[in-house]
Design an enzyme around this catalytic site. Structure first.
Site, PDB file in Angstrom:
ATOM      1  N   SER A  30       0.834  -1.204   0.000  1.00  0.00           N
ATOM      2  CA  SER A  30       0.000   0.000   0.000  1.00  0.00           C
ATOM      3  C   SER A  30       0.872   1.259   0.000  1.00  0.00           C
ATOM      4  O   SER A  30       0.358   2.367   0.000  1.00  0.00           O
ATOM      5  CB  SER A  30      -0.912   0.003   1.228  1.00  0.00           C
ATOM      6  OG  SER A  30      -0.147  -0.131   2.411  1.00  0.00           O
ATOM      7  N   ASN A 117      -2.206  -2.216  13.505  1.00  0.00           N
ATOM      8  CA  ASN A 117      -3.666  -2.028  13.458  1.00  0.00           C
ATOM      9  C   ASN A 117      -4.103  -0.741  14.148  1.00  0.00           C
ATOM     10  O   ASN A 117      -4.902   0.021  13.599  1.00  0.00           O
ATOM     11  CB  ASN A 117      -4.374  -3.235  14.080  1.00  0.00           C
ATOM     12  CG  ASN A 117      -4.129  -4.493  13.269  1.00  0.00           C
ATOM     13  OD1 ASN A 117      -3.575  -4.416  12.176  1.00  0.00           O
ATOM     14  ND2 ASN A 117      -4.525  -5.630  13.799  1.00  0.00           N
ATOM     15  N   HIS A 163     -38.956  24.790 -11.184  1.00  0.00           N
ATOM     16  CA  HIS A 163     -38.992  24.001 -12.432  1.00  0.00           C
ATOM     17  C   HIS A 163     -38.149  24.654 -13.534  1.00  0.00           C
ATOM     18  O   HIS A 163     -38.402  24.436 -14.714  1.00  0.00           O
ATOM     19  CB  HIS A 163     -40.418  23.795 -12.944  1.00  0.00           C
ATOM     20  CG  HIS A 163     -41.391  23.386 -11.887  1.00  0.00           C
ATOM     21  ND1 HIS A 163     -41.718  22.075 -11.618  1.00  0.00           N
ATOM     22  CD2 HIS A 163     -42.099  24.128 -10.988  1.00  0.00           C
ATOM     23  CE1 HIS A 163     -42.589  22.025 -10.621  1.00  0.00           C
ATOM     24  NE2 HIS A 163     -42.831  23.265 -10.207  1.00  0.00           N
ATOM     25  N   SER A 284     -11.836  26.936 -27.078  1.00  0.00           N
ATOM     26  CA  SER A 284     -11.945  25.709 -27.869  1.00  0.00           C
ATOM     27  C   SER A 284     -10.854  25.723 -28.923  1.00  0.00           C
ATOM     28  O   SER A 284     -10.495  26.774 -29.447  1.00  0.00           O
ATOM     29  CB  SER A 284     -13.314  25.654 -28.535  1.00  0.00           C
ATOM     30  OG  SER A 284     -13.261  24.829 -29.677  1.00  0.00           O
ATOM     31  N   GLU A 297     -17.818  23.349 -14.550  1.00  0.00           N
ATOM     32  CA  GLU A 297     -18.249  22.007 -14.981  1.00  0.00           C
ATOM     33  C   GLU A 297     -17.563  20.926 -14.151  1.00  0.00           C
ATOM     34  O   GLU A 297     -18.175  19.927 -13.761  1.00  0.00           O
ATOM     35  CB  GLU A 297     -17.943  21.800 -16.464  1.00  0.00           C
ATOM     36  CG  GLU A 297     -18.805  22.677 -17.369  1.00  0.00           C
ATOM     37  CD  GLU A 297     -18.272  22.719 -18.792  1.00  0.00           C
ATOM     38  OE1 GLU A 297     -18.511  21.745 -19.523  1.00  0.00           O
ATOM     39  OE2 GLU A 297     -17.612  23.698 -19.170  1.00  0.00           O
TER      40      GLU A 297
HETATM   41  N1  ARG Z   1      -1.178  -1.246   5.561  1.00  0.00           N
HETATM   42  C1  ARG Z   1      -2.151  -1.722   6.489  1.00  0.00           C
HETATM   43  C2  ARG Z   1      -3.477  -1.019   6.278  1.00  0.00           C
HETATM   44  O1  ARG Z   1      -3.513  -0.053   5.628  1.00  0.00           O
HETATM   45  C3  ARG Z   1      -1.672  -1.487   7.868  1.00  0.00           C
HETATM   46  C4  ARG Z   1      -2.233  -2.419   8.890  1.00  0.00           C
HETATM   47  C5  ARG Z   1      -1.707  -3.765   8.680  1.00  0.00           C
HETATM   48  N2  ARG Z   1      -2.091  -4.666   9.712  1.00  0.00           N
HETATM   49  C6  ARG Z   1      -2.032  -5.973   9.563  1.00  0.00           C
HETATM   50  N3  ARG Z   1      -2.419  -6.687  10.541  1.00  0.00           N
HETATM   51  N4  ARG Z   1      -1.599  -6.516   8.467  1.00  0.00           N
HETATM   52  O2  ARG Z   1      -4.512  -1.449   6.727  1.00  0.00           O
END
Ligand code: ARG
Length: 471
Positions: A30, A117, A163, A284, A297
């Site tokens: 990520s 977490n 309307h 344009s 827009e």
């Molecule tokens: N990159 C993870 C997320 O965005 C972080 C938490 C990961 N926790 C785990 N138990 N794998 O959720």
């Protein structure tokens, strides 16, 4: 493609016999998007380390080293010299890994009594909270621009529509103030979401809390939260703070969309109600006469992706058993995108409104068309002749029909003409048939009379000076 050699992952390599498949790394990483959380991650880690030292869980000198190292990591990221690695998955592990390179073994103590977490729940929450604060500023800017237009054009008449048919004359200022109210409610919704989400999840650890004697009140306070969250499972399992923010942003983006649409319509040569300087328009490549209201827009369209993010995250969260599942990593990208786009739309709209120039002649001409003062005529019959409103409505309808047949406005009919429909009508009726007198008479609270509009615009401008407290 599985590497059979023992995993070298420093964070959990202990129980693994293989490195992850290449596709596992790809689907899992990520870092490409959660690097946006770096400032929040560093802030959170510093607060955590300081608390650990204060609670005697790590030494003061380790905490100092950690803080110094984290500052350096932050500086490297800000300067663009930091190398992000997919193999390290996310921002949390990228930062911790670099910290270890910089300060050595003390880095390994930072993650005591913490899990990714609660760490990600914290970072994401702080990111959304920062966005909420930026939205409040942006909305206040926009309200100010609208209220200033309202004050400057409190008496400029224009058609009020239902309307999209001319209904009754209103003033341009009144129309601007309608949006001030809407964006005011948007601010209140965001403020409400902020109040509810302002609890610190740090210290919930993986899901069950921790056996270390941590001080969650200390970290909560250091990070600007009102209190720590009360349930460790809930702390790491929910993303309702993001959902609520996206829901409020969707509503607000819908408001932006409506205002945008009005600007688009008003700028057509057929309406010609407003002018917008070139800097908010584009030309344009083929039609030399064009001036397109692209910014409006795009502001009209942004609600699509914002509502999409709300829907998307709702779908990610639905059906997830407690507590954390990796599904929740899918919370970020679309939220980041939606929040950034909402913010830019807000700023662009504030800029456009500040530069908008109403065209009073066009607005007045349109305000008078379409028998817009018919209600004033009916009200006159009720007030002066004590007619029941339904009867007055009927008589007025007959007079409108007569004017329509002749292709003239109500005020162009003669007294004799009107008396053919209702013989008790007197010359006094002409005082209510003009657009100016119509709006001037709408003095009921919240009505469009220029004096009301002026007063309301001034009171809004005063409230807006108070900044966030105005919500
Ligand atoms: N990159 C993870 C997320 O965005 C972080 C938490 C990961 N926790 C785990 N138990 N794998 O959720």
């Amino acid at each position: 493609m599985t590497d059979k050699t023992k995993s070298t992952n420093k964070m959990w390599g202990g129980r693994f016999e293989m490195s992850p498949a290449e596709l596992m790394v790809r689907i899992n990483a990520s870092i490409g998007f959660d690097k946006a959380l770096a400032p929040q991650d560093i802030r959170g880690s510093k607060a955590h380390a300081a608390m650990l030292a204060e609670a005697g869980i790590i030494s003061k000198s380790d905490a100092r080293e950690i803080a110094r190292g984290l500052d350096q990591v932050g500086a490297e990221i800000a300067a663009g010299t930091f190398t992000f690695s997919d193999a390290l998955e996310d921002i949390h592990m990228n930062i911790e890994n670099r910290l270890a390179e910089l300060i050595g073994p003390a880095a390994g103590r930072l993650h005591t009594a913490r899990s990714r977490n609660d760490q990600v729940a914290l970072d994401f929450r702080m990111f959304v909270r920062d966005a909420l604060d930026a939205f409040d500023d942006g909305l206040a800017e926009l309200q100010k621009a609208l209220a200033e237009q309202a004050l400057a054009h409190a008496a400029v008449v224009m058609p009020g529509f239902t309307h999209l048919q001319p209904a009754q004359p209103v003033t341009f200022g009144h129309h601007m103030l309608a949006y001030v109210e809407m964006f005011g409610r948007d601010r209140a919704r965001f403020a409400d979401a902020r109040r509810r989400m302002n609890e610190c999840p740090l210290g919930a650890a993986a899901l069950a809390g921790t056996s270390f004697p941590i001080d969650r009140h200390m970290t909560a306070e250091a990070l600007g939260f009102d209190r720590p969250t009360a349930n460790s499972l809930d702390s790491v399992a929910d993303r309702d703070f993001a959902l609520e923010t996206l829901a409020a942003a969707t509503i607000s983006a819908a408001h932006l969309s409506r205002l945008s649409e009005e600007i688009v319509i008003w700028m057509t040569p057929q309406f010609g109600f407003v002018r917008l300087p070139d800097k908010w328009t584009t030309g344009s490549s083929i039609m030399p006469q064009k001036r397109n209201p692209d910014a409006a827009e795009l502001c009209r369209a942004k609600v699509g992706r914002i509502a999409g993010a709300f829907q998307g995250l709702t779908m990610v969260m639905k059906g997830l058993p407690l507590a954390y599942s990796k599904d929740m990593q899918e919370d970020k990208e679309q939220t980041f995108d939606a929040l950034a786009n909402y913010h830019v739309a807000l700023a662009a709209m504030a800029g456009m409104i500040a530069d908008l120039e109403p065209v009073p002649e066009r607005l007045a001409a349109a305000a008078g068309s379409g028998f817009a003062t018919a209600t004033d005529l009916a009200d006159w019959l009720v007030r002066t002749l004590k007619m029941p409103f339904r009867e007055a409505h009927h008589a007025t309808g007959a007079i409108v029909k007569m004017a329509e047949k002749r292709g003239v406005g109500l005020e162009d009919l003669s007294l004799a003409d009107m008396q053919k429909v209702e013989k008790r009508i007197t010359n006094d009726v002409f005082t209510v048939l003009s657009v100016a007198s119509s709006v001037k008479s709408r003095t009921s609270y919240g009505g469009t009379a220029p004096q009301n509009v002026q007063k309301m615009a001034k009171s809004w401008l005063k409230r807006l000076e108070k900044g966030r407290k105005a919500v």
